[in-house]
Motif scaffolding. Structure first.
Motif, short mmCIF file in Angstrom:
data_model
loop_
_atom_site.label_atom_id
_atom_site.label_comp_id
_atom_site.label_asym_id
_atom_site.label_seq_id
_atom_site.Cartn_x
_atom_site.Cartn_y
_atom_site.Cartn_z
N LYS A 51 41.10 37.78 22.86
CA LYS A 51 40.15 38.62 23.59
C LYS A 51 39.60 37.97 24.86
CE LYS A 51 36.63 40.78 21.81
NZ LYS A 51 36.44 42.21 21.93
N ARG A 53 37.15 35.86 24.44
CA ARG A 53 35.76 36.03 24.05
C ARG A 53 35.05 34.69 23.98
NH1 ARG A 53 33.43 40.31 20.31
NH2 ARG A 53 31.76 39.43 19.08
N SER A 138 35.64 44.45 18.41
CA SER A 138 36.37 45.53 19.06
C SER A 138 37.62 44.94 19.73
CB SER A 138 35.46 46.20 20.08
OG SER A 138 34.85 45.23 20.92
N ASN A 140 39.23 45.06 22.46
CA ASN A 140 39.36 45.06 23.92
C ASN A 140 39.38 43.64 24.44
OD1 ASN A 140 36.52 45.50 22.83
ND2 ASN A 140 36.12 44.50 24.81
N SER A 146 35.06 49.08 24.82
CA SER A 146 35.76 49.03 23.54
C SER A 146 36.83 50.11 23.50
CB SER A 146 34.77 49.24 22.40
OG SER A 146 33.83 48.19 22.38
N GLU A 175 30.56 51.60 19.12
CA GLU A 175 30.60 50.67 18.00
C GLU A 175 29.45 50.95 17.02
OE1 GLU A 175 29.99 49.96 21.05
OE2 GLU A 175 31.44 48.57 21.92
N HIS A 233 29.08 44.01 29.95
CA HIS A 233 29.87 44.63 28.93
C HIS A 233 30.33 46.00 29.38
CE1 HIS A 233 29.90 43.54 24.45
NE2 HIS A 233 31.03 44.11 24.74
MG MG Z 1 32.94 44.40 21.37
#
Ligand code: MG
Ligand code: TXA
Length: 538
Positions: A51, A53, A138, A140, A146, A175, A233
């Protein structure tokens, strides 16, 4: 990496991949998740890598029965069990004290783990097939909206993960509601389809709190309760402006914002799509928050393109699921939120002798506040110190002992078009500023409709602040007769006046509405009232 696409009949294979430490994206009722074995730290680490992330943003663990809840968590409050009974399986996640089996990588070092029991049959079947709880954010790339469709997941994750289950479109579209328990109360860290009102039914309204970060941006050094709240986001590459207000007010605000902007796009409710003069995506009827939740991320993704330079998006109020939609939209906008103007502004212009005055009177009779821009200009020539100072700097010869001699100014610009242009360049910004202040005042007073009566509406740029424009014209012979009667001129001189004005077709090319005023005044008044009906949007 080759990403295998699984059909909904191939969940056993997908489950085996997860059990073996692989990554598989799968549908849930909210959004697609990117799943890995929640008990396997290495698998969880792969999620963060795929991700992009940040490591400090924890994952939530998905379960398919309540026995799994007790395997992963301890000291589960009674309130949590009651909420679970009511809303699970479903779009709700609870942060609860984690047991040691949950790796620190999954919770990013937190002592709680987010637990969700999804209702989607494919998600449940996958968890059972894997035989372990599934950690899944999620699906993405970090920062993007998402994914709510298979195509979204494929676009973000193909080549980066082991597999994707193609399970159609996610129903809810935002979400899950994320809650934690603090001092016997339920605190909503992320709103979702399960609303504060829903939770209040179980625990009482006095025991439901909404975390501050839901409604506003975090300040520089503020520590969020939910780590994910601190990242930008859901954002497409173009800046987003969230527009708040009544349906018609939003439509007009967005219309003004995008007008004349080639790279602009809009996301609005269904009712006024046709009014917005740019690429416009509709997200459901006004007040239908569930429809808007379902459509929002898809719309944001659709507009994530290099040719889109700015996005105006209609933002719902905070009622019900509206809270979740508004929260996502405000975050996508980086909290750039605009309150839509309530006042409707109709610009009124037209050719000399066409009978604009009749129309203006009819609009005033129907309740509109008329701003006579000629009168405003003359008033400003007498009293507006800032404009007079600029005029004196540009045309010192028109001033005598610091006072403006209007006749002298008239002589200077009369036959010199370059000088006339300079004059306009000096006064138009001042007039626009003054009109803006007048409109602000009317807005503050709660006025519904103002008419900017301006012979040079477009030339002065005053049309920019209008929601709609109305032009009044008439046939040349009619206008000649009217000018003769009004100003006591002969036919040749009246015709000369007309030729000095804008050519036929100028107003019809620029205005939203036209009145051809060749007949009786009553006809023009009737036409004016018809226009009013069209510009008052509810
Ligand atoms: Mg997310
Ligand atoms: O609907 C959903 O919840 C989807 C589907 C796939 O289930 N999942 C999802 O996960 O949205 P994710 O990781 O994209 O968002 C989870 C959010 C993040 O903002 C994270 O920071 C926060 O929940 N979070 C996770 N664990 C937490 C914890 N223990 N305490 C507070 N916040 C937590």
């Amino acid at each position: 990496m080759k990403t295998i696409i699984y059909s909904m009949d191939e969940i056993e294979q997908a489950g085996a991949v997860i059990r073996a430490g692989g990554l598989v994206a799968f549908p849930t009722e909210t959004v697609y998740g990117l799943g890995a074995n929640a008990l396997d730290a290495d698998a969880a680490r792969r999620i963060f890598a795929a991700k992009g992330r940040p490591q400090d943003n924890p994952l939530i663990a998905h379960i398919a029965d309540l026995a799994m809840l007790d395997e992963l968590c301890h000291d589960i409050p009674d309130t949590a069990r009651r909420i679970a009974e009511r809303f699970w399986p479903g779009p709700l996640t609870m942060a609860l004290p984690k047991r040691a089996v949950v790796p620190d990588t999954v919770t990013a070092g937190l002592q709680t783990v987010g637990i969700r029991f999804p209702s989607h049959p494919v998600a449940q079947a996958l968890i059972r097939a894997a035989g372990v709880p599934i950690a899944a954010p999620s699906a993405n790339r970090s920062g993007k909206p998402s994914p709510t469709t298979f195509a979204h997941v494929f676009a973000d994750m193909n080549g980066r993960i082991d597999g994707i289950i193609d399970g159609g479109n996610a129903e809810v579209g935002v979400e899950s509601t994320f809650i934690e328990f603090v001092n016997g109360k339920v605190r909503i860290l992320r709103p979702g389809y399960i609303t504060p009102e829903d939770l209040a039914e179980v625990v009482g309204a006095e025991n439901v709190e909404i975390d501050g970060a839901v409604l506003r941006g975090l300040s520089e050094n503020e520590h969020p309760r939910s780590p994910g709240m601190k990242y930008r986001h859901y954002a497409p590459s173009a800046p987003v402006i969230a527009v708040l207000g009544a349906n018609g007010d939003c439509a007009r605000e967005i219309r003004r914002g995008v007008r004349g902007h080639t790279g602009a796009a809009a996301i609005v409710c269904d009712e006024y799509v046709d009014l917005i003069p740019c690429e416009t995506l509709r997200v459901g009827r006004y007040g239908d928050y569930a429809a808007q939740a379902h459509r929002l991320f898809d719309a944001l993704r659709e507009l994530d393109r290099p040719d889109v330079e700015i996005i105006y998006a209609q933002c719902p109020d905070d009622r019900g699921v509206g809270l979740a939609v508004a929260n996502r939209l405000k975050r996508a906008a980086g909290f750039h939120v605009v309150n839509a103007r309530h006042l409707t502004v109709l610009g009124l212009t037209g050719s000399t002798g066409a009978g604009k005055g009749v129309v203006s009177h009819a609009l005033a009779d129907a309740g509109a506040k008329i701003i006579d821009c000629d009168a405003v200009y003359h008033e400003m020539l007498a009293h507006d110190a800032a404009m007079l100072a600029d005029l004196q700097a540009e045309f010192p010869a028109a001033f005598e002992e610091g006072r403006l001699d209007r006749k002298a100014l008239g002589r200077i610009v009369f036959r010199d078009s370059a000088k006339l242009e300079r004059l306009n360049a000096v006064v138009h910004p001042h007039i626009r500023r003054h009109i803006a202040a007048l409109l602000d005042e009317l807005e503050t007073q709660g006025t519904a409709l103002a008419v900017l009566d301006a012979p040079t509406l477009f030339e002065s740029g005053a049309d920019q602040t209008c929601d709609f424009t109305l032009g009044v014209t008439a046939d040349p012979d009619v206008r000649v007769a009217r000018i003769m009667a009004r100003d006591g001129l002969d036919a040749d001189y009246a015709a000369l006046r007309i030729r000095a004005g804008k050519p036929d077709g100028y107003y019809s090319a620029k205005c939203d509405f036209m009145i051809e005023n060749n007949g009786a005044p009553e006809d023009a008044e009737c036409a004016a009232r018809a226009v009013l009906k069209k510009v008052i949007l509810q």
